[in-house]
Motif scaffolding. Structure first.
Motif, PDB file in Angstrom:
ATOM      1  N   GLU A  31       0.842  -1.197   0.000  1.00  0.00           N
ATOM      2  CA  GLU A  31       0.000   0.000   0.000  1.00  0.00           C
ATOM      3  C   GLU A  31       0.871   1.239   0.000  1.00  0.00           C
ATOM      4  N   GLY A  32       0.257   2.383  -0.296  1.00  0.00           N
ATOM      5  CA  GLY A  32       0.986   3.638  -0.391  1.00  0.00           C
ATOM      6  C   GLY A  32       1.415   4.175   0.960  1.00  0.00           C
ATOM      7  N   ILE A  33       2.385   5.070   0.913  1.00  0.00           N
ATOM      8  CA  ILE A  33       2.947   5.652   2.135  1.00  0.00           C
ATOM      9  C   ILE A  33       1.874   6.363   2.945  1.00  0.00           C
ATOM     10  N   SER A  34       1.006   7.170   2.296  1.00  0.00           N
ATOM     11  CA  SER A  34      -0.011   7.882   3.080  1.00  0.00           C
ATOM     12  C   SER A  34      -0.931   6.924   3.789  1.00  0.00           C
ATOM     13  N   THR A  35      -1.237   5.804   3.193  1.00  0.00           N
ATOM     14  CA  THR A  35      -2.086   4.808   3.853  1.00  0.00           C
ATOM     15  C   THR A  35      -1.338   4.189   5.037  1.00  0.00           C
ATOM     16  N   ILE A  36      -0.070   3.918   4.848  1.00  0.00           N
ATOM     17  CA  ILE A  36       0.733   3.297   5.903  1.00  0.00           C
ATOM     18  C   ILE A  36       0.775   4.194   7.145  1.00  0.00           C
ATOM     19  N   VAL A  37       0.999   5.492   6.981  1.00  0.00           N
ATOM     20  CA  VAL A  37       1.144   6.369   8.140  1.00  0.00           C
ATOM     21  C   VAL A  37      -0.155   7.013   8.602  1.00  0.00           C
ATOM     22  N   SER A  38      -1.216   6.933   7.803  1.00  0.00           N
ATOM     23  CA  SER A  38      -2.455   7.597   8.199  1.00  0.00           C
ATOM     24  C   SER A  38      -3.307   6.761   9.149  1.00  0.00           C
ATOM     25  N   ARG A  39      -2.953   5.518   9.322  1.00  0.00           N
ATOM     26  CA  ARG A  39      -3.667   4.699  10.299  1.00  0.00           C
ATOM     27  C   ARG A  39      -3.469   5.285  11.682  1.00  0.00           C
ATOM     28  N   ASN A  40      -4.423   5.050  12.547  1.00  0.00           N
ATOM     29  CA  ASN A  40      -4.264   5.524  13.915  1.00  0.00           C
ATOM     30  C   ASN A  40      -3.097   4.828  14.590  1.00  0.00           C
ATOM     31  N   GLU A  41      -2.793   3.636  14.140  1.00  0.00           N
ATOM     32  CA  GLU A  41      -1.731   2.869  14.765  1.00  0.00           C
ATOM     33  C   GLU A  41      -1.072   1.984  13.712  1.00  0.00           C
ATOM     34  N   LEU A  42       0.243   2.030  13.634  1.00  0.00           N
ATOM     35  CA  LEU A  42       0.959   1.133  12.741  1.00  0.00           C
ATOM     36  C   LEU A  42       0.906  -0.270  13.332  1.00  0.00           C
ATOM     37  N   ASN A  43       0.878  -1.274  12.478  1.00  0.00           N
ATOM     38  CA  ASN A  43       0.938  -2.620  13.034  1.00  0.00           C
ATOM     39  C   ASN A  43       2.396  -3.096  13.066  1.00  0.00           C
ATOM     40  N   GLY A  96      10.049  14.107   3.428  1.00  0.00           N
ATOM     41  CA  GLY A  96       9.338  15.173   2.735  1.00  0.00           C
ATOM     42  C   GLY A  96       8.127  14.700   1.962  1.00  0.00           C
ATOM     43  N   ILE A  97       7.943  13.396   1.867  1.00  0.00           N
ATOM     44  CA  ILE A  97       6.874  12.824   1.045  1.00  0.00           C
ATOM     45  C   ILE A  97       5.471  13.181   1.547  1.00  0.00           C
ATOM     46  N   LEU A  98       5.344  13.464   2.833  1.00  0.00           N
ATOM     47  CA  LEU A  98       4.034  13.748   3.412  1.00  0.00           C
ATOM     48  C   LEU A  98       3.709  15.240   3.425  1.00  0.00           C
ATOM     49  N   GLY A  99       4.612  16.066   2.908  1.00  0.00           N
ATOM     50  CA  GLY A  99       4.384  17.503   2.838  1.00  0.00           C
ATOM     51  C   GLY A  99       5.037  18.270   3.974  1.00  0.00           C
ATOM     52  N   LYS A 100       4.959  19.583   3.852  1.00  0.00           N
ATOM     53  CA  LYS A 100       5.609  20.468   4.819  1.00  0.00           C
ATOM     54  C   LYS A 100       4.944  20.426   6.192  1.00  0.00           C
ATOM     55  N   VAL A 101       3.620  20.299   6.223  1.00  0.00           N
ATOM     56  CA  VAL A 101       2.916  20.256   7.505  1.00  0.00           C
ATOM     57  C   VAL A 101       3.420  19.075   8.331  1.00  0.00           C
ATOM     58  N   ALA A 102       3.507  17.905   7.703  1.00  0.00           N
ATOM     59  CA  ALA A 102       3.985  16.714   8.406  1.00  0.00           C
ATOM     60  C   ALA A 102       5.463  16.847   8.761  1.00  0.00           C
ATOM     61  N   TYR A 103       6.263  17.379   7.827  1.00  0.00           N
ATOM     62  CA  TYR A 103       7.698  17.514   8.080  1.00  0.00           C
ATOM     63  C   TYR A 103       7.948  18.407   9.290  1.00  0.00           C
ATOM     64  N   TYR A 104       7.370  19.593   9.274  1.00  0.00           N
ATOM     65  CA  TYR A 104       7.625  20.525  10.385  1.00  0.00           C
ATOM     66  C   TYR A 104       6.880  20.130  11.652  1.00  0.00           C
ATOM     67  N   GLY A 105       5.848  19.325  11.518  1.00  0.00           N
ATOM     68  CA  GLY A 105       5.216  18.753  12.702  1.00  0.00           C
ATOM     69  C   GLY A 105       6.158  17.787  13.397  1.00  0.00           C
ATOM     70  N   ALA A 106       6.932  17.054  12.607  1.00  0.00           N
ATOM     71  CA  ALA A 106       7.903  16.099  13.156  1.00  0.00           C
ATOM     72  C   ALA A 106       9.185  16.792  13.613  1.00  0.00           C
ATOM     73  N   PHE A 107       9.531  17.903  12.964  1.00  0.00           N
ATOM     74  CA  PHE A 107      10.778  18.610  13.263  1.00  0.00           C
ATOM     75  C   PHE A 107      10.509  20.100  13.485  1.00  0.00           C
ATOM     76  N   PRO A 108       9.749  20.450  14.521  1.00  0.00           N
ATOM     77  CA  PRO A 108       9.380  21.852  14.740  1.00  0.00           C
ATOM     78  C   PRO A 108      10.580  22.776  14.994  1.00  0.00           C
ATOM     79  N   GLU A 109      11.686  22.218  15.437  1.00  0.00           N
ATOM     80  CA  GLU A 109      12.880  23.025  15.694  1.00  0.00           C
ATOM     81  C   GLU A 109      13.459  23.629  14.419  1.00  0.00           C
ATOM     82  N   GLU A 110      13.055  23.119  13.260  1.00  0.00           N
ATOM     83  CA  GLU A 110      13.552  23.624  11.984  1.00  0.00           C
ATOM     84  C   GLU A 110      12.626  24.666  11.361  1.00  0.00           C
ATOM     85  N   LEU A 111      11.555  24.987  12.034  1.00  0.00           N
ATOM     86  CA  LEU A 111      10.545  25.901  11.496  1.00  0.00           C
ATOM     87  C   LEU A 111      11.067  27.337  11.496  1.00  0.00           C
ATOM     88  N   THR A 112      11.283  27.866  10.296  1.00  0.00           N
ATOM     89  CA  THR A 112      11.693  29.261  10.126  1.00  0.00           C
ATOM     90  C   THR A 112      10.448  30.071   9.749  1.00  0.00           C
TER      91      THR A 112
END
Length: 125
Positions: A31-43, A96-112
């Motif tokens: 399955e695609g990456i967005s499907t893999i990470v969009s689940r509430n819980e990875l198996n 970067g595949i999930l977009g900027k919102v996801a990237y900076y959500g994961a790495f807020p210290e890099e938010l300029t």
């Protein structure tokens, strides 16, 4: 592409995903990456595949190896969510595949300021 420190399986190790690795992960999971990470819980099946591919530059191990080591670490008090799932999702977001919102959500210290505007623009779409 962001390298995420992940030394639970060996000192100094880190996990990362680029397009080639994301393609391998999609193929391995069927399955695609967005499907893999969009689940509430990875198996656990997906989690072991993430480790097999995201840590392959250190040493290749099979699913059973990861399953056994995850179990040992859980027995020692590690948290499945905090110690395993969160770094795995951060490594995927770091590609970067999930977009900027996801990237900076994961790495807020890099938010300029510019990145903040990019995130706001992405949220508008």
């Amino acid at each position: 592409m962001k390298k995420v420190p992940f030394d639970l399986f060996g000192d100094g190790q880190y996990m990362y995903f680029n397009i080639a690795r994301l393609m391998q992960l999609e193929q391995a999971c069927g399955e695609g990456i967005s499907t893999i990470v969009s689940r509430n819980e990875l198996n656990l099946n997906v989690l072991t595949k993430i480790f097999m591919i995201g840590l392959a530059h250190h040493k290749k191990h099979n699913e059973l190896w990861y399953a056994e080591h995850i179990q040992e670490l859980l027995d020692q008090g590690k948290s499945l969510e905090e110690d395993f799932y969160i770094p795995a999702v951060k490594a995927i977001a770091g590609s970067g595949i999930l977009g900027k919102v996801a990237y900076y959500g994961a790495f807020p210290e890099e938010l300029t300021e510019k990145a903040r505007q990019d995130v706001a623009d992405e949220k508008k779409d």
